[in-house]
Design a protein around this motif. Structure first.
Motif, PDB file in Angstrom:
ATOM      1  N   VAL A  32      -2.960 -10.098  14.703  1.00 35.93           N
ATOM      2  CA  VAL A  32      -3.991 -10.123  13.732  1.00 35.93           C
ATOM      3  C   VAL A  32      -3.550 -10.439  12.391  1.00 35.93           C
ATOM      4  CG1 VAL A  32      -5.958  -8.375  13.089  1.00 35.93           C
ATOM      5  CG2 VAL A  32      -4.879  -8.226  15.460  1.00 35.93           C
ATOM      6  N   GLY A  33      -2.265 -10.148  12.014  1.00 36.87           N
ATOM      7  CA  GLY A  33      -1.626 -10.304  10.681  1.00 36.87           C
ATOM      8  C   GLY A  33      -1.564  -9.101   9.897  1.00 36.87           C
ATOM      9  N   LEU A  34      -1.936  -8.177  10.299  1.00 40.48           N
ATOM     10  CA  LEU A  34      -2.227  -6.826   9.599  1.00 40.48           C
ATOM     11  C   LEU A  34      -0.485  -6.376   8.923  1.00 40.48           C
ATOM     12  CD1 LEU A  34      -4.577  -4.594  11.324  1.00 40.48           C
ATOM     13  CD2 LEU A  34      -4.957  -6.025   9.234  1.00 40.48           C
ATOM     14  N   GLU A  35      -0.486  -5.917   7.894  1.00 36.50           N
ATOM     15  CA  GLU A  35       0.725  -5.449   7.448  1.00 36.50           C
ATOM     16  C   GLU A  35       1.236  -4.055   7.914  1.00 36.50           C
ATOM     17  OE1 GLU A  35       1.117  -5.644   3.402  1.00 36.50           O
ATOM     18  OE2 GLU A  35       1.018  -7.945   3.229  1.00 36.50           O
ATOM     19  N   MET A  36       2.315  -3.659   8.236  1.00 36.61           N
ATOM     20  CA  MET A  36       2.668  -2.663   8.765  1.00 36.61           C
ATOM     21  C   MET A  36       3.060  -1.408   7.784  1.00 36.61           C
ATOM     22  SD  MET A  36       5.428  -2.203  11.966  1.00 36.61           S
ATOM     23  CE  MET A  36       7.098  -1.712  11.172  1.00 36.61           C
ATOM     24  N   ASN A  37       2.495  -1.090   6.992  1.00 37.12           N
ATOM     25  CA  ASN A  37       2.610  -0.515   5.825  1.00 37.12           C
ATOM     26  C   ASN A  37       1.954   1.142   5.941  1.00 37.12           C
ATOM     27  OD1 ASN A  37      -0.223  -0.704   5.725  1.00 37.12           O
ATOM     28  ND2 ASN A  37      -0.107  -1.865   3.878  1.00 37.12           N
ATOM     29  N   GLY A  38       1.454   1.594   6.890  1.00 39.35           N
ATOM     30  CA  GLY A  38       0.952   2.928   7.302  1.00 39.35           C
ATOM     31  C   GLY A  38      -0.628   3.112   7.258  1.00 39.35           C
TER      32      GLY A  38
END
Length: 298
Positions: A124-130
């Motif tokens: 999906v391209g979501l950032e792994m930032n919480g």
């Protein structure tokens, strides 16, 4: 009453009340969990590993902890469930192309985006930032977001293509309820692995004991057949005289040595090749004493 400048102190300047409780920035706390090692509190760097409870660690920090589990090391209760390097899984992470790291803000005069993460979801391209839930697979270690699981439902890994089951999914940095569920699953998984190891050891012991039992039964059957053969020779026939009976010769049990000269199916020419044949034996006259020659005799 006043000071030199004509100022009058107020009550809150003279009377000190209770200190206000400092509130922790929620966004900064979440970002720290996704950017720093849960054991050493250092910034995450490759190789990154995760435990069965979904906590992120630097691999070198876990190795140092396993080599030295002294009580003097801080924050050891976080990794108390890690017994060996097999209890953690190295993660297959996808780098974020927009991540610049700390190299562009060495002077501290630039705005640092807290929500920008080092890694992203490859689907999906979501950032792994919480802000979004992420999970990894215990089978291959690939990491992707929960949204990728919901939008693209499949039974194989989105990144490497390995098959997986629902029990192989572990959510990273989950809530207390999710961590408790993961702890229960971890206990069940370890109990099953222990039982499987024990059954495998028992099967190995059975396979070793089976050949010994087979050898014992063959020896007993050979003895019984020999006794039966002797009885058949001694029993008289119906006319009072001993009747000839056919004697079946048993083959030698496996593992026993049998002389070639006793084999009836071999020819005499074949038997004469070996030293055990009668033609190869010498008489006492033909046997001479050994004489040792040294250079001193010449």
């Amino acid at each position: 009453m006043g000071c030199d400048g004509g100022t009058i102190p107020k009550r809150h300047e003279l009377v000190k009340g209770p200190k206000k409780v400092e509130k922790v920035d929620r966004d900064a706390e979440i970002a720290a969990r996704w950017r720093h090692c849960a054991l050493s509190q250092e910034k995450l760097r490759r190789p990154v590993v995760a435990c069965e409870l979904g906590r992120l660690y630097n691999k070198d920090a876990v190795i140092e902890y396993l080599l030295d589990k002294s009580a003097e090391r801080p924050n050891t209760e976080v990794a108390s469930h890690i017994r060996g390097i097999k209890d953690v899984k190295e993660l297959n992470l996808t780098d974020n192309p927009a991540w610049e790291g700390d190299r562009m803000n060495t002077k501290g005069d630039r705005y640092e985006d807290v929500h920008c993460a080092m890694f992203i979801c490859p689907v999906v391209g979501l950032e792994m930032n919480g802000k979004h839930k992420f999970c990894f697979l215990l089978t291959c270690g690939c990491v992707f977001s929960e949204r990728a699981l919901k939008e693209v439902k499949t039974e194989i890994c989105h990144k490497c293509g390995d098959p997986f089951q629902d029990g192989d999914l572990v959510f990273l940095n989950g809530t207390k309820e999710e961590v408790e569920k993961l702890r229960e699953r971890m206990g069940e998984r370890r109990v099953k692995a222990k039982a499987a190891k024990k059954s495998k050891k028992n099967k190995g012991a059975e396979t070793i004991s089976k050949p010994v039992a087979v050898e014992e039964t063959t020896a007993d059957s050979a003895k019984a057949s020999q006794n039966g053969e002797a009885d058949s020779h001694s029993d008289p026939g119906p006319s009072g005289s001993s009747s000839p009976t056919k004697v079946t010769k048993l083959s030698a049990p496996p593992g026993s040595k049998r002389s070639i000269q006793q084999m009836e199916d071999k020819s005499e020419a074949y038997k004469s090749i070996f030293t055990s044949h009668s033609s190869a034996k010498r008489t006492k006259d033909q046997i001479s004493n050994w004489v040792t020659h040294t250079p001193y005799h010449f």
